[in-house]
Design an enzyme around this catalytic site. Structure first.
Site, PDB file in Angstrom:
ATOM      1  N   ARG A  43      18.362 -30.886  62.970  1.00 41.75           N
ATOM      2  CA  ARG A  43      19.301 -32.014  62.993  1.00 41.75           C
ATOM      3  C   ARG A  43      19.371 -32.643  64.387  1.00 41.75           C
ATOM      4  O   ARG A  43      19.452 -33.868  64.524  1.00 41.75           O
ATOM      5  CB  ARG A  43      20.689 -31.536  62.517  1.00 41.75           C
ATOM      6  N   HIS A  47      18.548 -36.522  65.037  1.00 42.97           N
ATOM      7  CA  HIS A  47      19.551 -37.446  65.585  1.00 42.97           C
ATOM      8  C   HIS A  47      19.154 -37.982  66.963  1.00 42.97           C
ATOM      9  O   HIS A  47      19.540 -39.087  67.335  1.00 42.97           O
ATOM     10  CB  HIS A  47      20.927 -36.786  65.637  1.00 42.97           C
ATOM     11  N   TRP A 186      23.185 -26.823  50.759  1.00 48.30           N
ATOM     12  CA  TRP A 186      22.554 -27.539  49.642  1.00 48.30           C
ATOM     13  C   TRP A 186      21.971 -26.578  48.603  1.00 48.30           C
ATOM     14  O   TRP A 186      21.724 -26.965  47.468  1.00 48.30           O
ATOM     15  CB  TRP A 186      21.452 -28.453  50.161  1.00 48.30           C
TER      16      TRP A 186
HETATM   17  C1  HEM Z   1      23.097 -31.987  57.992  1.00 48.96           C
HETATM   18  C2  HEM Z   1      23.798 -36.601  56.660  1.00 48.96           C
HETATM   19  C3  HEM Z   1      19.019 -37.377  56.818  1.00 48.96           C
HETATM   20  C4  HEM Z   1      18.392 -32.933  58.612  1.00 48.96           C
HETATM   21  C5  HEM Z   1      23.689 -33.174  57.644  1.00 48.96           C
HETATM   22  C6  HEM Z   1      25.107 -33.371  57.509  1.00 48.96           C
HETATM   23  C7  HEM Z   1      25.311 -34.661  57.131  1.00 48.96           C
HETATM   24  C8  HEM Z   1      24.025 -35.286  57.032  1.00 48.96           C
HETATM   25  C9  HEM Z   1      26.647 -35.326  56.852  1.00 48.96           C
HETATM   26  C10 HEM Z   1      26.156 -32.300  57.749  1.00 48.96           C
HETATM   27  C11 HEM Z   1      26.430 -32.112  59.247  1.00 48.96           C
HETATM   28  C12 HEM Z   1      27.431 -31.003  59.478  1.00 48.96           C
HETATM   29  O1  HEM Z   1      28.547 -31.093  58.958  1.00 48.96           O
HETATM   30  O2  HEM Z   1      27.078 -30.033  60.176  1.00 48.96           O
HETATM   31  C13 HEM Z   1      22.551 -37.177  56.506  1.00 48.96           C
HETATM   32  C14 HEM Z   1      22.320 -38.497  55.932  1.00 48.96           C
HETATM   33  C15 HEM Z   1      20.962 -38.703  55.955  1.00 48.96           C
HETATM   34  C16 HEM Z   1      20.363 -37.525  56.557  1.00 48.96           C
HETATM   35  C17 HEM Z   1      23.388 -39.439  55.411  1.00 48.96           C
HETATM   36  C18 HEM Z   1      20.190 -39.880  55.446  1.00 48.96           C
HETATM   37  C19 HEM Z   1      20.031 -40.139  54.188  1.00 48.96           C
HETATM   38  C20 HEM Z   1      18.456 -36.277  57.435  1.00 48.96           C
HETATM   39  C21 HEM Z   1      17.094 -36.215  57.927  1.00 48.96           C
HETATM   40  C22 HEM Z   1      16.923 -34.959  58.440  1.00 48.96           C
HETATM   41  C23 HEM Z   1      18.178 -34.246  58.262  1.00 48.96           C
HETATM   42  C24 HEM Z   1      16.099 -37.379  57.880  1.00 48.96           C
HETATM   43  C25 HEM Z   1      15.719 -34.357  59.094  1.00 48.96           C
HETATM   44  C26 HEM Z   1      14.484 -34.751  58.900  1.00 48.96           C
HETATM   45  C27 HEM Z   1      19.601 -32.258  58.470  1.00 48.96           C
HETATM   46  C28 HEM Z   1      19.755 -30.820  58.656  1.00 48.96           C
HETATM   47  C29 HEM Z   1      21.125 -30.557  58.474  1.00 48.96           C
HETATM   48  C30 HEM Z   1      21.756 -31.829  58.183  1.00 48.96           C
HETATM   49  C31 HEM Z   1      18.663 -29.812  58.942  1.00 48.96           C
HETATM   50  C32 HEM Z   1      21.818 -29.192  58.541  1.00 48.96           C
HETATM   51  C33 HEM Z   1      22.399 -28.976  59.917  1.00 48.96           C
HETATM   52  C34 HEM Z   1      23.110 -27.650  60.071  1.00 48.96           C
HETATM   53  O3  HEM Z   1      22.993 -26.759  59.217  1.00 48.96           O
HETATM   54  O4  HEM Z   1      23.793 -27.490  61.077  1.00 48.96           O
HETATM   55  N1  HEM Z   1      23.043 -34.366  57.358  1.00 48.96           N
HETATM   56  N2  HEM Z   1      21.363 -36.627  56.854  1.00 48.96           N
HETATM   57  N3  HEM Z   1      19.082 -35.083  57.685  1.00 48.96           N
HETATM   58  N4  HEM Z   1      20.803 -32.821  58.171  1.00 48.96           N
HETATM   59 FE1  HEM Z   1      21.070 -34.715  57.463  1.00 48.96          FE
END
Ligand code: HEM
Length: 285
Positions: A43, A47, A186
């Protein structure tokens, strides 16, 4: 005048194979989340890069500006201090690596070591100042749908297939109420890089979660797993859904397309030195 060219640029003084191994050594921690920093490293890398705007050629991972208070403080970046703090000792150990290279490399290491594909990566990003931080609002809003997702990713220069491949990273990790407001993982194996984002999206029945938090979905059967409104757009939108079905049925196709799109993401807007080599790191185990 004679200009000597013997000063080695700092990016050349770093042994990236060694940094790879040391980042890999930071992944496991039984006291953190599901036992791995891998998801939050992915993430962070995303970002750091996803602020890119192809029209103005601003943003992107070059500059490592996500470490500055202005950008770190954007709501979408809540919680990424856990990843940056975990990596900070490596910046001390390898003072010649840029933060921009360190953060993107951490994403590559995490994808590979959690069982994902090999992701081609190049060094040579340079750190910039707080003045180079992008304005808030460039990263996607999880409460919105397909139109918004397209606006955000088309701005970076991605097409529907690449967007659908990238979001498969939501096989990893979880949402935290203290960071995004959303809650839960997820799927049941959030520390393994799989095509489960797609299989879960298609095979489970997703119902609105009954709670006081932001609107999101949970699986009807166990209530343990989640989908964001933006995730559900990949099931509802027929163009995105074509790729969701493909990647659910064919993990190799997902891995191949994810590796390409993720590598492209980490390079958006970066002016690499001409002699920067492309690394394809060997996974440790
Ligand atoms: C986690 C939104 C695309 C990788 C998250 C979280 C949100 C989010 C709200 C939760 C953050 C938290 O509360 O810790 C989105 C949206 C996307 C998107 C709206 C676009 C449609 C992506 C992309 C990647 C990604 C393109 C990487 C290629 C991750 C990962 C986590 C995460 C690995 C887990 C982080 C953790 O466990 O701490 N995302 N995301 N996301 N996202 Fe996305």
């Amino acid at each position: 005048y004679f200009y000597s060219n013997e000063t080695t640029p700092s990016w050349k003084k770093v042994n990236y194979n060694s940094v790879y191994k040391d980042i890999a050594g930071l992944l496991e921690d039984e006291d953190y989340d599901d036992g791995s920093y891998g998801p939050v490293f992915v993430r962070l890398a995303w970002h750091a890069s996803g602020t890119y705007d192809k029209k103005t050629r601003t943003g992107g991972s070059d500059g490592g500006t996500i470490r500055h208070t202005a950008e770190a403080g954007h709501g979408a970046n809540n919680g990424l201090e856990h990843a940056r703090d975990r990596l900070e000792p490596l910046k001390k150990q390898y003072p010649n690596i840029s933060y921009a290279d360190l953060y993107t490399l951490a994403g590559v290491v995490a994808v590979q070591e959690l069982g994902g594909p090999t992701v081609r990566w190049r060094p040579g990003r340079e750190d910039k100042t707080e003045a180079d931080c992008t304005p808030d609002g460039r990263l996607p809003d999880a409460a919105q749908g397909a139109d918004h997702v397209r606006d955000i990713f088309y701005r970076m220069g991605f097409n529907d297939q690449e967007i659908a491949a990238l979001v498969g990273a939501h096989a990893l990790g979880r949402c935290h109420t203290s960071r995004s407001g959303f809650d839960g993982p997820w799927n049941a194996s959030p520390t393994s890089f799989t095509n489960f984002f797609y299989t879960e999206l298609l095979n489970s029945t997703w119902v609105p979660k009954k709670w006081n938090g932001p609107f999101q979905y949970v699986d009807k059967e166990s209530g343990q797993f989640m989908m964001l409104p933006a995730d559900m757009a990949f099931k509802k939108d027929s163009e995105f859904r074509k790729y969701v079905e493909k990647y659910a049925a064919d993990q190799d196709a997902f891995f191949e397309d994810f590796a390409k799109a993720f590598s492209k993401l980490l390079e958006l807007g970066v002016k690499f030195p001409e002699d920067a080599p492309v690394y394809e790191f060997k996974t440790l185990e």
